[in-house]
Design a protein around this motif. Structure first.
Motif, PDB file in Angstrom:
ATOM      1  N   GLN A  53       0.864  -1.147   0.132  1.00 63.09           N
ATOM      2  CA  GLN A  53       0.154  -0.085  -0.114  1.00 63.09           C
ATOM      3  C   GLN A  53       0.784   1.073  -0.027  1.00 63.09           C
ATOM      4  O   GLN A  53       0.380   2.352  -0.236  1.00 63.09           O
ATOM      5  N   PHE A  57       1.854   4.497  -6.332  1.00 61.68           N
ATOM      6  CA  PHE A  57       0.733   4.544  -7.470  1.00 61.68           C
ATOM      7  C   PHE A  57      -0.495   4.945  -6.521  1.00 61.68           C
ATOM      8  O   PHE A  57      -0.845   4.847  -5.564  1.00 61.68           O
ATOM      9  N   MET A  60      -5.508   2.101  -6.011  1.00 65.42           N
ATOM     10  CA  MET A  60      -5.532   1.204  -4.801  1.00 65.42           C
ATOM     11  C   MET A  60      -5.623  -0.389  -5.418  1.00 65.42           C
ATOM     12  O   MET A  60      -4.850  -1.189  -4.856  1.00 65.42           O
ATOM     13  N   ARG A  61      -6.346  -0.692  -6.439  1.00 64.91           N
ATOM     14  CA  ARG A  61      -6.294  -1.942  -6.903  1.00 64.91           C
ATOM     15  C   ARG A  61      -5.160  -2.398  -7.602  1.00 64.91           C
ATOM     16  O   ARG A  61      -4.762  -3.572  -7.251  1.00 64.91           O
ATOM     17  N   LEU A  62      -4.504  -1.304  -8.050  1.00 63.11           N
ATOM     18  CA  LEU A  62      -2.997  -1.915  -8.822  1.00 63.11           C
ATOM     19  C   LEU A  62      -1.921  -2.142  -7.500  1.00 63.11           C
ATOM     20  O   LEU A  62      -1.162  -3.227  -7.830  1.00 63.11           O
ATOM     21  N   THR A  64      -2.787  -3.444  -4.682  1.00 63.92           N
ATOM     22  CA  THR A  64      -3.074  -4.947  -4.306  1.00 63.92           C
ATOM     23  C   THR A  64      -2.874  -5.811  -5.253  1.00 63.92           C
ATOM     24  O   THR A  64      -2.382  -7.078  -4.697  1.00 63.92           O
ATOM     25  N   ASP A  65      -2.781  -5.759  -6.505  1.00 61.32           N
ATOM     26  CA  ASP A  65      -2.279  -6.666  -7.584  1.00 61.32           C
ATOM     27  C   ASP A  65      -1.042  -6.808  -7.458  1.00 61.32           C
ATOM     28  O   ASP A  65      -0.646  -7.968  -7.487  1.00 61.32           O
ATOM     29  N   LEU A  66      -0.216  -5.837  -7.414  1.00 59.33           N
ATOM     30  CA  LEU A  66       1.289  -6.001  -7.248  1.00 59.33           C
ATOM     31  C   LEU A  66       1.638  -6.867  -5.979  1.00 59.33           C
ATOM     32  O   LEU A  66       2.593  -7.580  -6.035  1.00 59.33           O
ATOM     33  N   GLY A  68      -0.480  -8.732  -4.585  1.00 63.13           N
ATOM     34  CA  GLY A  68      -0.648 -10.156  -4.790  1.00 63.13           C
ATOM     35  C   GLY A  68       0.189 -11.140  -5.447  1.00 63.13           C
ATOM     36  O   GLY A  68       0.432 -12.090  -5.407  1.00 63.13           O
ATOM     37  N   MET A  69       1.087 -10.470  -6.472  1.00 66.14           N
ATOM     38  CA  MET A  69       2.094 -11.264  -7.406  1.00 66.14           C
ATOM     39  C   MET A  69       3.114 -11.424  -6.408  1.00 66.14           C
ATOM     40  O   MET A  69       3.696 -12.771  -6.424  1.00 66.14           O
TER      41      MET A  69
END
Lengths: 110, 491
Positions: A53, A57, A60-62, A64-66, A68-69
């Protein structure tokens, strides 16, 4: 791991019991280690997601996506290493180091 | 026994693989079917002709816009999918909490096709990522299983790393039963390792936030309570917008900007009409779009560039969802998915075979065998059941989509109950044969049912119907072969 009965086993019934106990203890040890390793890995993954967090960027979705990766790659590695590295508990120590690093990354300003 | 790394990892691989594999096999199977979700929907809605082109008339678009507004007045957030090569129909869809459902319109006249309500291929897509359990706990369970899959792959690699090359080429289908199953497990695992690892990784990464949300598990007392804006639930709208302006010129303008000649998606908000680039054009699952005012149709903005971090995620999603894939690549995804399903199923069988003698077929072993039977034979039977129900229920039956899904779970539940019953009464071998018999009958009988139901003309979109029927027949034949093999005495 077959439990084929041998004719000589009647001489002493202690041996199979001991073996059974040893096997049970080994399974319990493995289960305990797996539970500790999984808990540690989950905590580290959670901290990594929180650390994500702080990425620069707006979306916010980006973030959490990163996060997650990173988690999808890190979690299995931590579990496998933690479970495999039994000599001198180096696997667990490595897990603790990873967890500590994630905590520090959340505390330290950058 | 000496506790070597291989033994240690073997234990982890066996138990994580078995416990997670019971559901992973179903997730792989439904994901494999979801590759052809559009085609399955077409099979399940035989009233919709597939011979139309991708051209659109202003009259059809006007009818679609009116349908969207009517849905919004009911509180549903409707959107349009324009005809494409893959699905040459104009569709007005909305999200019902699980799937995207709605009506199909003639792209020339705008008339609604009197198609039967169906869960369609969307059901398998939804089952694949959520087990139809919603975001909580469905997606969370599947994401957790994805992590288990990655652990099982890692431990499997450690066990077999020395023998990767022999495992790749060694298959003895006519050898002793355990050897043949182990060979099948290894050959699928080694040959399709890149695909399975990639799909496992991307699937887990995409939904990781469901399992580990970006909120602290340890709430701080100093943090101010988050003020929530009033937003509509997913798939719903708070208020209906005005009738959109004529869509044809907007679509032409957007296609020019997006360089996407067909298959676009059109979303509506109370103020805007957003026309999105089709997912079929490239592996990046972009959200490139052009937004227009809903009142007068003037262009508001266009989004056609993504920063590298966003593009990375778009690529990850695009490669996992495979919406870009042309037909040959789609078949490759399908075959790889079948291999992953075989890997999981054979792993379950190997787990049981290894422990059958040593466990003395005690209570827990019998439960494990019942669960394996439910997964390996019960799940495909339930899948075929949904196809049977689609043809057997009257086409005009209201609420038949939900009934299809309920009957799917009913069939699966019956298989589970039967498996438990026969396993606990020590008749598992005959239970396997009975369930395989049902599966063989359901698979081999489906083409006949499709023919007898006369639900469609074979000249229209024959390839979709023939392929689906042929695959069902093949499944039935495989089940029949397995049944005959099980009748032979073990080698």
């Amino acid at each position: 791991m077959s439990r084929t009965k041998s004719p000589g086993m009647t001489a002493s019934s202690v041996q199979p019991d001991t073996r059974k106990n040893q096997k049970r203890q080994a399974v319990l040890r493995r289960l305990g280690l797996l539970a500790v390793v999984c808990a540690l890995s989950f905590l580290t993954a959670h901290l990594v997601m929180l650390d994500a967090q702080r990425l620069p960027f707006e979306d916010m979705r980006l973030k959490t996506d990163l996060g997650g990766m990173v988690i999808a790659a890190l979690f299995p590695v931590l579990v496998l290493v933690g479970f495999a590295g039994r000599r001198h508990w180096w696997g667990l120590i490595l897990g603790l180091v990873a967890c500590g690093s994630a905590i520090l990354a959340g505390i330290l300003p950058f | 026994m000496r506790e070597t790394l291989r033994v240690h990892m073997g234990w982890l691989h066996s138990w994580v693989g078995f416990l997670a594999g019971l559901l992973l096999a179903c997730i792989f199977a439904s994901g494999t079917l979801a590759v052809f979700d559009t085609e399955i929907t077409q099979w399940m809605q035989p009233e919709v002709p597939l011979t139309q082109g991708t051209s659109l008339t202003p009259a059809a678009l006007q009818a679609a816009a009116q349908a969207v507004q009517a849905e919004e007045e009911k509180g549903l957030s409707a959107f349009l999918t324009l005809p494409s090569q893959r699905d040459p129909v104009l569709r007005v869809l909305h999200y019902d909490g699980y799937e995207f459902v709605g009506t199909a319109l003639d792209s020339t006249t705008g008339a609604v096709f009197p198609a039967r309500e169906t869960a369609g291929g969307q059901f398998f897509y939804n089952f694949h990522f959520s087990l139809r359990g919603g975001n909580q706990p469905g997606v969370q369970i599947v994401t957790f299983l994805g992590l288990c899959l990655l652990v099982a792959i890692g431990s499997g690699l450690v066990i077999h790393i020395k023998a990767l090359w022999p495992d790749l080429i060694l298959f003895r289908p006519f050898g002793a039963r355990p050897r043949a199953w182990v060979d099948a497990h290894l050959i699928m695992g080694v040959l399709f390792l890149p695909f399975i690892a990639f799909m496992g990784y991307t699937g887990t990464a995409i939904h990781a936030r469901a399992l580990l949300p970006a909120e602290s598990f340890f709430p701080s007392h100093t943090a101010t309570p988050h003020k929530k804006e009033k937003t509509a639930p997913k798939g719903r709208v708070l208020q209906a917008g005005p009738l959109p302006p004529p869509l044809a010129p907007l679509i032409a303008q957007a296609r020019d900007v997006l360089r996407s000649p067909d298959g676009n998606l059109i979303l509506f908000t109370p103020d805007e009409v957003r026309i999105f680039k089709s997912d079929a054009f490239g592996p990046f699952l972009t959200r490139d779009h052009v937004a227009f005012s809903r009142k007068d149709g003037h262009s508001l903005r266009s989004v056609t560039q993504s920063p590298p971090a966003v593009a990375t995620m778009q690529l990850v999603r695009g490669l996992h969802y495979a919406r870009y894939a042309p037909l040959p690549l789609r078949w490759l995804y399908f075959l790889s998915g079948l291999a992953a399903t075989t890997l999981a199923a054979s792993g379950l069988v190997v787990f049981l075979m290894k422990r059958r003698r040593s466990s003395g077929e005690q209570f827990f072993f019998r439960i494990a065998e019942a669960l394996t039977m439910t997964t390996v034979v019960g799940f495909p039977t339930a899948i075929l059941g949904i196809f049977w129900v689609n043809r057997c229920l009257p086409a005009v039956f209201s609420g038949r989509a939900m009934m299809e899904i309920n009957l799917f779970f009913l069939v699966w539940g019956l298989c589970a109950a039967h498996a438990l019953l026969v396993s606990l009464t020590r008749h598992a071998a005959s239970g396997w044969r009975q369930q395989l018999g049902v599966l063989a009958g359901a698979g081999c009988g489906l083409p006949l049912l499709d023919l007898v139901s006369r639900s469609h003309a074979w000249a229209q979109g024959a390839s979709v119907f023939m392929t689906a029927d042929a695959l069902a027949f093949l499944t039935g034949l495989i089940a029949l072969c397995a049944l005959l093999k099980l009748r032979e005495p073990a080698a």
